[in-house]
Scaffold this motif. Sequence first.
Motif, PDB file in Angstrom:
ATOM      1  N   GLY A 159      31.274  47.591  39.160  1.00 16.54           N
ATOM      2  CA  GLY A 159      31.316  46.599  40.327  1.00 16.54           C
ATOM      3  C   GLY A 159      32.462  47.149  41.138  1.00 16.54           C
ATOM      4  N   ALA A 160      32.415  48.516  41.458  1.00 11.08           N
ATOM      5  CA  ALA A 160      33.637  48.827  42.342  1.00 11.08           C
ATOM      6  C   ALA A 160      33.527  49.125  43.834  1.00 11.08           C
ATOM      7  CB  ALA A 160      33.879  50.506  41.841  1.00 11.08           C
ATOM      8  N   ASN A 161      32.193  48.186  44.294  1.00 12.36           N
ATOM      9  CA  ASN A 161      32.111  48.398  45.629  1.00 12.36           C
ATOM     10  C   ASN A 161      32.818  47.434  46.540  1.00 12.36           C
ATOM     11  OD1 ASN A 161      30.019  47.010  44.143  1.00 12.36           O
ATOM     12  ND2 ASN A 161      29.748  46.183  46.650  1.00 12.36           N
ATOM     13  N   GLY A 162      33.380  46.507  45.930  1.00 12.07           N
ATOM     14  CA  GLY A 162      34.228  45.494  46.845  1.00 12.07           C
ATOM     15  C   GLY A 162      34.876  44.680  45.865  1.00 12.07           C
ATOM     16  N   GLY A 163      35.487  43.578  46.407  1.00  8.43           N
ATOM     17  CA  GLY A 163      36.333  42.903  45.637  1.00  8.43           C
ATOM     18  C   GLY A 163      37.561  43.476  44.716  1.00  8.43           C
ATOM     19  N   LEU A 164      37.566  42.914  43.486  1.00  4.86           N
ATOM     20  CA  LEU A 164      38.509  43.312  42.477  1.00  4.86           C
ATOM     21  C   LEU A 164      38.257  44.628  42.350  1.00  4.86           C
ATOM     22  CD1 LEU A 164      40.875  42.713  40.617  1.00  4.86           C
ATOM     23  CD2 LEU A 164      39.448  42.120  39.081  1.00  4.86           C
ATOM     24  N   GLN A 177      41.462  51.470  44.443  1.00  7.67           N
ATOM     25  CA  GLN A 177      42.375  51.867  45.456  1.00  7.67           C
ATOM     26  C   GLN A 177      43.899  51.767  44.644  1.00  7.67           C
ATOM     27  OE1 GLN A 177      41.771  48.741  48.160  1.00  7.67           O
ATOM     28  NE2 GLN A 177      40.242  49.885  49.468  1.00  7.67           N
ATOM     29  N   ARG A 178      44.227  50.981  43.867  1.00 10.50           N
ATOM     30  CA  ARG A 178      45.472  50.917  43.332  1.00 10.50           C
ATOM     31  C   ARG A 178      45.729  52.172  42.279  1.00 10.50           C
ATOM     32  NH1 ARG A 178      49.732  47.612  41.347  1.00 10.50           N
ATOM     33  NH2 ARG A 178      51.001  48.856  39.997  1.00 10.50           N
ATOM     34  N   PHE A 179      44.693  52.377  41.551  1.00  8.83           N
ATOM     35  CA  PHE A 179      45.043  53.513  40.608  1.00  8.83           C
ATOM     36  C   PHE A 179      44.774  54.830  41.077  1.00  8.83           C
ATOM     37  CE2 PHE A 179      43.025  50.431  37.581  1.00  8.83           C
ATOM     38  CZ  PHE A 179      44.406  49.839  36.632  1.00  8.83           C
ATOM     39  N   ALA A 180      44.017  54.964  42.103  1.00 12.77           N
ATOM     40  CA  ALA A 180      43.699  56.118  42.873  1.00 12.77           C
ATOM     41  C   ALA A 180      45.049  56.406  43.604  1.00 12.77           C
ATOM     42  CB  ALA A 180      42.804  56.204  43.758  1.00 12.77           C
ATOM     43  N   GLY A 181      45.859  55.338  44.134  1.00 14.71           N
ATOM     44  CA  GLY A 181      47.146  55.631  44.622  1.00 14.71           C
ATOM     45  C   GLY A 181      48.249  55.943  43.843  1.00 14.71           C
ATOM     46  N   ASP A 182      48.011  55.452  42.393  1.00 10.69           N
ATOM     47  CA  ASP A 182      49.139  55.906  41.573  1.00 10.69           C
ATOM     48  C   ASP A 182      48.772  57.289  40.855  1.00 10.69           C
ATOM     49  OD1 ASP A 182      50.116  53.205  41.665  1.00 10.69           O
ATOM     50  OD2 ASP A 182      49.122  52.312  39.714  1.00 10.69           O
ATOM     51  N   GLY A 183      47.747  58.152  41.388  1.00 12.29           N
ATOM     52  CA  GLY A 183      47.542  59.106  40.987  1.00 12.29           C
ATOM     53  C   GLY A 183      46.469  59.464  39.820  1.00 12.29           C
ATOM     54  N   THR A 202      46.664  41.215  41.815  1.00  9.47           N
ATOM     55  CA  THR A 202      46.329  40.971  40.474  1.00  9.47           C
ATOM     56  C   THR A 202      46.076  42.419  39.775  1.00  9.47           C
ATOM     57  OG1 THR A 202      43.763  41.038  40.928  1.00  9.47           O
ATOM     58  CG2 THR A 202      44.914  39.016  41.068  1.00  9.47           C
ATOM     59  N   THR A 203      46.119  43.578  40.518  1.00 11.32           N
ATOM     60  CA  THR A 203      45.911  45.031  40.033  1.00 11.32           C
ATOM     61  C   THR A 203      47.286  45.165  39.341  1.00 11.32           C
ATOM     62  OG1 THR A 203      46.838  45.837  41.783  1.00 11.32           O
ATOM     63  CG2 THR A 203      44.533  45.707  42.110  1.00 11.32           C
ATOM     64  N   ALA A 204      48.352  44.540  39.307  1.00 15.13           N
ATOM     65  CA  ALA A 204      49.624  44.990  38.659  1.00 15.13           C
ATOM     66  C   ALA A 204      49.237  44.585  37.383  1.00 15.13           C
ATOM     67  CB  ALA A 204      50.622  44.157  39.160  1.00 15.13           C
ATOM     68  N   ILE A 205      48.459  43.484  36.769  1.00 20.51           N
ATOM     69  CA  ILE A 205      48.310  43.305  35.547  1.00 20.51           C
ATOM     70  C   ILE A 205      47.464  44.275  34.754  1.00 20.51           C
ATOM     71  CG2 ILE A 205      47.020  41.583  33.923  1.00 20.51           C
ATOM     72  CD1 ILE A 205      47.181  39.448  36.339  1.00 20.51           C
ATOM     73  N   PHE A 206      46.492  44.861  35.297  1.00 24.78           N
ATOM     74  CA  PHE A 206      45.672  45.807  34.918  1.00 24.78           C
ATOM     75  C   PHE A 206      46.637  47.372  34.609  1.00 24.78           C
ATOM     76  CE2 PHE A 206      43.004  42.915  36.727  1.00 24.78           C
ATOM     77  CZ  PHE A 206      41.814  42.837  35.963  1.00 24.78           C
ATOM     78  N   ARG A 207      47.362  47.406  35.596  1.00 24.44           N
ATOM     79  CA  ARG A 207      48.362  48.522  35.795  1.00 24.44           C
ATOM     80  C   ARG A 207      49.218  48.530  34.315  1.00 24.44           C
ATOM     81  NH1 ARG A 207      48.351  53.522  37.111  1.00 24.44           N
ATOM     82  NH2 ARG A 207      48.245  53.486  34.957  1.00 24.44           N
ATOM     83  N   THR A 208      49.724  47.452  34.228  1.00 28.17           N
ATOM     84  CA  THR A 208      50.691  47.089  32.934  1.00 28.17           C
ATOM     85  C   THR A 208      49.769  47.409  31.506  1.00 28.17           C
ATOM     86  OG1 THR A 208      51.974  45.563  34.208  1.00 28.17           O
ATOM     87  CG2 THR A 208      51.966  45.341  31.731  1.00 28.17           C
ATOM     88  N   LEU A 209      48.534  46.725  31.504  1.00 28.14           N
ATOM     89  CA  LEU A 209      47.714  47.078  30.363  1.00 28.14           C
ATOM     90  C   LEU A 209      47.580  48.489  30.063  1.00 28.14           C
ATOM     91  CD1 LEU A 209      45.123  44.138  30.869  1.00 28.14           C
ATOM     92  CD2 LEU A 209      46.970  44.249  29.191  1.00 28.14           C
TER      93      LEU A 209
END
Length: 247
Positions: A10-15, A21-27, A220-227
């Motif tokens: 479900g990566a075409n929009g929303g969360l 975008q967040r994870f790609a930006g993190d490398g 909310t992406t920070a939560i997934f980053r932490t996990l």
Amino acid sequence: MAGKIIVITGANGGLGRALAQRFAGDGETVVLLGRSLDKVRAVADAIGGSALAVECDVTSADSVRAAFAEIARTHPKIDALINNAAIFKPFLVEEASDEQILGAVLTNLAGPIFCSRSAIPMLSRGGHIINLSSESIDEPFAHLTLYQATKAGLETFGVHLHAELGEKGIRVTTVRAGQMMGDGTTMPEMDPVAMERFFEASMKRGLNLMARGISQYHSTTAIFRTLLDLPPDVHVGVVRFQSRVLD
């Protein structure tokens, strides 16, 4: 150190898009799954780099198998699967069409199961499956019986799948999410009468939907980053977050 390879449904929009975008930006390397190849390809193109777009209808076991076979040609091993794709559409069970019932069950429950089954052989030891659940299973939302039931089933699936995968060193976490929104967010497509009934019935149960806080997807992406950054000797089975009303 090489980045993680993260598959997001479900990566075409929303969360899903915000996570990519967040994870790609993190490398990290992100693999974007969506029913519309054009839509996920547009997101992947905007992200750039090694982002990979793959067509996948999670309601179809054959489509999921084909999607993960395509992923494996580029990434034989992955580090994480985020089961984000879902259908949120209020309706009464007694009025539901066959398509509405099957759509909810297949997308919200069977879909994550299909994707997990295909991902497990590809997950490295220390890999992670994250399933998106909803605060609605514990809140008096009206007209969401199928949504609540499928999300509750997904949480149970996650608990027992984690136990099943213990020897493989693969963790399974449920994120029970509160209300979110972001750029371009729209309410689920439904006729105005259904929308009004949904809000009124929830209000009768003591839930004022207009007064609830709304979190931004990117917050909310920070939560997934932490996990995904947890040390190997730590497991978090369930994360619950709620949105705040800001002053």
